[in-house]
Design an enzyme around this catalytic site. Structure first.
Site, PDB file in Angstrom:
ATOM      1  N   HIS A 173       0.844  -1.198   0.000  1.00  0.00           N
ATOM      2  CA  HIS A 173       0.000   0.000   0.000  1.00  0.00           C
ATOM      3  C   HIS A 173       0.886   1.258   0.000  1.00  0.00           C
ATOM      4  CE1 HIS A 173      -3.449   2.483   1.665  1.00  0.00           C
ATOM      5  NE2 HIS A 173      -2.411   3.182   2.077  1.00  0.00           N
ATOM      6  N   GLU A 174       1.913   1.255   0.845  1.00  0.00           N
ATOM      7  CA  GLU A 174       2.792   2.423   0.935  1.00  0.00           C
ATOM      8  C   GLU A 174       3.616   2.597  -0.339  1.00  0.00           C
ATOM      9  OE1 GLU A 174       2.307   4.543   3.072  1.00  0.00           O
ATOM     10  OE2 GLU A 174       1.032   3.346   4.374  1.00  0.00           O
ATOM     11  N   GLU A 259      -6.410   6.850  -0.775  1.00  0.00           N
ATOM     12  CA  GLU A 259      -6.217   5.687   0.089  1.00  0.00           C
ATOM     13  C   GLU A 259      -6.879   4.453  -0.531  1.00  0.00           C
ATOM     14  OE1 GLU A 259      -4.238   5.433   2.596  1.00  0.00           O
ATOM     15  OE2 GLU A 259      -3.715   7.530   2.387  1.00  0.00           O
TER      16      GLU A 259
END
Lengths: 649, 195
Positions: A173-174, A259
């Site tokens: 995700h990062e 996100e």
């Protein structure tokens, strides 16, 4: 949405951000004016010759507006510069510490391994990895100024409470934030918002200094002046808070959408929705959740993996609600999460790795569209391949490569030639620098490197970069000089030598110094592309007919009518010119860069064979153009498409 | 009009001072980070020494004093390193550490000089591995020390440059001390390789 589209979108969003921010600033300026007028009237100041009698005084307004604007913009620029100076600054400000590369803590080692795998799979250099040791909640964030200067930080809870798959989901995700340019935009946003915040800070500073000196002031009995000071202090504080409120709304609105995109990308990278969903569920089960304790946590709230602070309203949330995120990943999720204490995972029970080893028999054809589409959109096969590459590097070397002393030797050892006589000359050149221990270490490391597969060479450089960033400026200069000596020792520069030098110097330059101004005259995009594609065509073939064919195939990849490319004569193609061309092309629009990369792949692949050296070259070009390209998978090396690829989309 | 100009100049001054302050903080962080690299390597060195002594014990039966001196020096250096890690760059801590390190180097040098006379010990595999490890750690310490000294130097220069020098002393940015090990005569020939 592909990588280049994401980049363009990120650019457009930044534009929007500036518009919204300007609106917030306008509101703040008006508010400051109102306060100033109020203060002047309250004070009854006669110092100014033309004390305004009406509320609206354009002359005074412009002065106040100019000063406020200078303050806000000045502070914004200053703060942006401060946080852009180093990616580590934000993590350190939140109480983070750089993870010790030689750590014996198995949890920390696991994190380093996961980050390194993801880097190699995505083609991004390994970022600095920070731990926030005082944070028991589960959270993480990524800061990226560019590919060479990025950092990832995780909380202690994230490190210890998540299983490997879950941790990998979070890291993926990062990485998606890093790849999509979100991380860079977050840094800009932080700087902008700080400009408004500063008004509130000045207000609270006035109030505090008043509180300290209140006794002395009271004795003087200057009640009018006193009340004016309180009034200004309180008002500035309130204005600052209003400004920050607006800024937070902007921050939240921009952040939430991204996100969800990063969640989707994280699943796409690992092909394992259960990992990310598991991490989110653990956040939901933990009573502390993902909240951070650091006093300055709010400042960077839009960076986090999950909501970093308690919010009053959904409007202010920088992240979508947890159940919604989980449900998108796991449709069966009922929405019930029993709260309770989580146990730290026992690492012995875990089987490292996500997927089975790469099927070697895989025969992917290297088509320009496929290779370019893989940029910023790696898949689980890339991660599995990265794992298998890393597994082939001797464990001792892999551990010690995280230390500056060894990392420096590794980079130099990669440049040692296969022929013994050249090798000896190169080692002599190193001895001439006057560092006997360095030469000794280089030849020791070279022995260890011999057992590594050839295709692991560039990944090894990626692994060495975090340690090299910890050199001092002087040591970095010495390293650059040593690289130059080794390359010149055999009086000709090979493809790999050029590639390594290019990748290494680019990333070190971004970290250590302001980017050097490109030497020589500015080249046009048309010339630069012609040169790049001509050189690739010459590199892949010797026969003039094949060279022409390769160049033709490359040209066909560019949208027609954009510009006229010509095959340059071989004599015009030197590596300095190539450096200049790449420096020019990196400044072009993302979409054009995507097309040029497609053309590069076509130029290399037309002869039906992509050697490892050519694959490395492609990755270096792609890296130079600011597009991290995942490694070519084994099948892609072995068999590339024989005929010129047709564009499929 | 004058009032506004004065205000603008004041604001500019504040921004300049704040930015100078932050620059100092950054430089300080940099040398402290550089110190943590040394610390990691020193710790590893201190872990290696007891093993080394333990291995040598079996052979150097009559050299108890030398071995005890090594352990003593190691313990003192380890303590000094702990203090230095708490306050990297602080003058006394760094001087103590440098002194303790020089003493440890000297004690190790004497031990290795003695070991020359014992062929059995010289051919012991564990001993060879350990001393190789030790010499590679020494190299890493030296390299990390160089990085630290570079960082300290740019910090010290940074705090003496004009606008910064006004606030440096007042805001607690004291001069940091380099980490230099005095090269004593006995320190020089630390021959740790047996091969």
């Amino acid at each position: 949405m592909d990588f280049f589209e994401a980049q363009e979108r990120a650019k457009r969003r930044t534009g929007w951000l500036v518009v919204l921010f300007s609106l917030a600033v306008c509101g703040t300026v008006m508010a400051v004016y109102a306060v100033a007028m109020g203060a002047l009237h309250l004070l009854g100041l006669r110092l100014l010759t033309n004390l305004p009698t009406q509320f609206w005084d354009p002359n005074l307004f412009w002065r106040i507006a100019a000063n406020t604007l200078i303050l806000i913009v000045g502070v914004s620029i200053y703060k942006t510069r401060a946080v852009s100076a180093s990616a580590d600054a934000i993590a350190l400000g939140l109480g983070g510490r750089l993870l010790d590369p030689n750590t014996v803590d198995p949890h920390e080692r696991r994190l380093l391994d996961v980050v390194e795998e993801m880097s190699i799979a995505s083609g991004l250099p390994v970022p600095a990895v920070h731990l926030l040791p005082q944070e028991p909640g589960i959270n993480a964030f990524a800061v990226g100024l560019d590919a060479s200067r990025s950092a990832i930080a995780v909380t202690d809870g994230c490190l210890r409470l998540l299983s490997r798959d879950e941790l990998q989901g979070v890291v993926a995700h990062e990485f998606s934030h890093l790849l999509n340019g979100d991380a860079r935009m977050n840094v800009r946003l932080l700087g902008l918002v700080h400009g408004i915040l500063v008004i509130g800070l000045i207000g609270s500073a006035i109030l505090r200094s008043f509180g300290r000196s209140s006794d002395g002031s009271r004795r003087k009995g200057n009640v009018g002046g006193l009340s004016a000071v309180i009034f200004v202090g309180v008002s500035l504080y309130v204005i600052g808070s209003i400004g920050v409120f607006f800024a937070r709304l902007i921050k939240a609105a921009v952040s939430r959408q991204r996100e969800l995109l990063a969640d989707a990308a994280g699943v796409q990278f690992t092909r394992n929705p259960a990992g990310l969903a598991g991490a989110l569920k653990k956040i939901g089960r933990l009573s502390r959740g993902s909240r951070l304790l650091a006093p300055r946590a709010e400042e960077a709230s839009h960076f986090y993996f999950s909501e970093g602070m308690a919010r009053f309203t959904a409007l202010m949330s920088t992240h979508p609600p947890l159940p919604e995120r989980i449900r998108l990943l796991d449709p069966q999720f009922a929405g019930e999460l029993p709260e309770g204490q989580l146990e730290a995972v026992a690492l012995e029970d875990e089987i490292p790795g996500v997927a089975a080893a790469v099927p070697v028999a895989q025969r992917l054809s290297l088509r320009p569209t496929v290779a370019v589409a893989s940029i910023g959109a790696l898949g689980d096969q890339h991660i599995a391949y990265a794992q298998s590459l890393l597994a082939q590097i001797p464990q001792r070397l892999r551990d010690s490569i995280r230390e500056p002393w060894v990392a420096r030797a590794v980079v130099l050892a990669l440049l040692l030639d296969g022929k013994p006589e050249i090798r000896t000359a190169q080692l002599k050149a190193l001895l001439a620098i006057g560092d006997a221990k360095l030469a000794e270490e280089v030849s020791r490391v070279a022995g260890a490197l011999r057992t590594c597969p050839v295709e692991a060479r560039l990944p090894v450089v990626d692994l060495a970069l975090p340690a090299l960033r910890r050199l001092s400026r002087a040591q970095c200069g010495d390293l650059r000089a040593a690289v130059g000596r080794l390359i010149r020792a055999d009086s000709r520069i090979g493809l790999f030598e050029y590639t390594l030098q290019r990748v290494l110097l680019r990333h070190l330059a971004a970290h250590f110094g302001p980017r050097r101004p490109p030497g020589g005259p500015q080249v046009e995009v048309r010339e630069a592309s012609s040169l790049l594609l001509s050189m690739l065509a010459y590199a892949g073939a010797t026969d003039p007919g094949e060279v022409a064919r390769a160049f033709e195939a490359a040209r066909a990849e560019l949208s027609p009518g954009r510009f006229q490319l010509t095959l340059l004569p071989r004599s015009d193609c030197d590596l300095h010119a190539l450096d200049r061309a790449l420096d020019r092309l990196v400044e072009t629009a993302p979409r054009l860069r995507g097309e040029i990369l497609g053309a590069c792949v076509a130029a290399v692949a037309t002869d039906g064979k992509v050697t490892i050296a050519e694959g490395e070259m492609l990755r270096a070009i792609s890296d130079s153009l600011g597009c991290p390209m995942p490694p070519l998978l084994p099948g892609e090396h072995v068999q590339a498409m024989a005929r010129p690829a047709t564009r499929t989309g | 009009m004058m009032g506004w100009i004065v205000l603008a100049v004041l604001l500019l001054a504040v921004v300049l001072l704040v930015s100078a302050y932050n620059r100092l903080v950054e430089l300080r962080n940099r040398y402290k980070n550089a110190y943590s690299q040394i610390d990691v390597q020193l710790k590893r060195r201190y872990d290696l020494v007891p093993n080394l002594v333990e291995t040598a014990k079996g052979y150097l039966k009559h050299e108890r004093q030398t071995l005890e001196a090594v352990i003593l020096a190691r313990n003192q250096a380890s303590l000094a390193a702990q203090r230095a890690a708490a306050t990297p760059g602080e003058a006394t801590a760094m001087r103590d550490l440098a002194g303790a390190e020089a003493a440890l180097g000297g004690a190790l040098g004497r031990m290795f000089a003695l070991a020359e006379a014992y062929p059995d010990l010289k051919s012991n595999t564990t001993m060879n591995q350990l001393s190789e490890e030790l010499s590679s750690t020494e190299n890493k310490v030296a390299f990390a020390r160089q990085a630290y000294n570079d960082a300290v130097m740019s910090y010290n220069t940074g705090r003496e440059i004009f606008p910064v020098s006004i606030i440096a002393g007042a805001t607690g940015f004291v001069e940091a001390r380099l980490f230099e090990i005095e090269r004593t005569v006995e320190r020089e020939p630390v021959k740790v390789s047996f091969a």
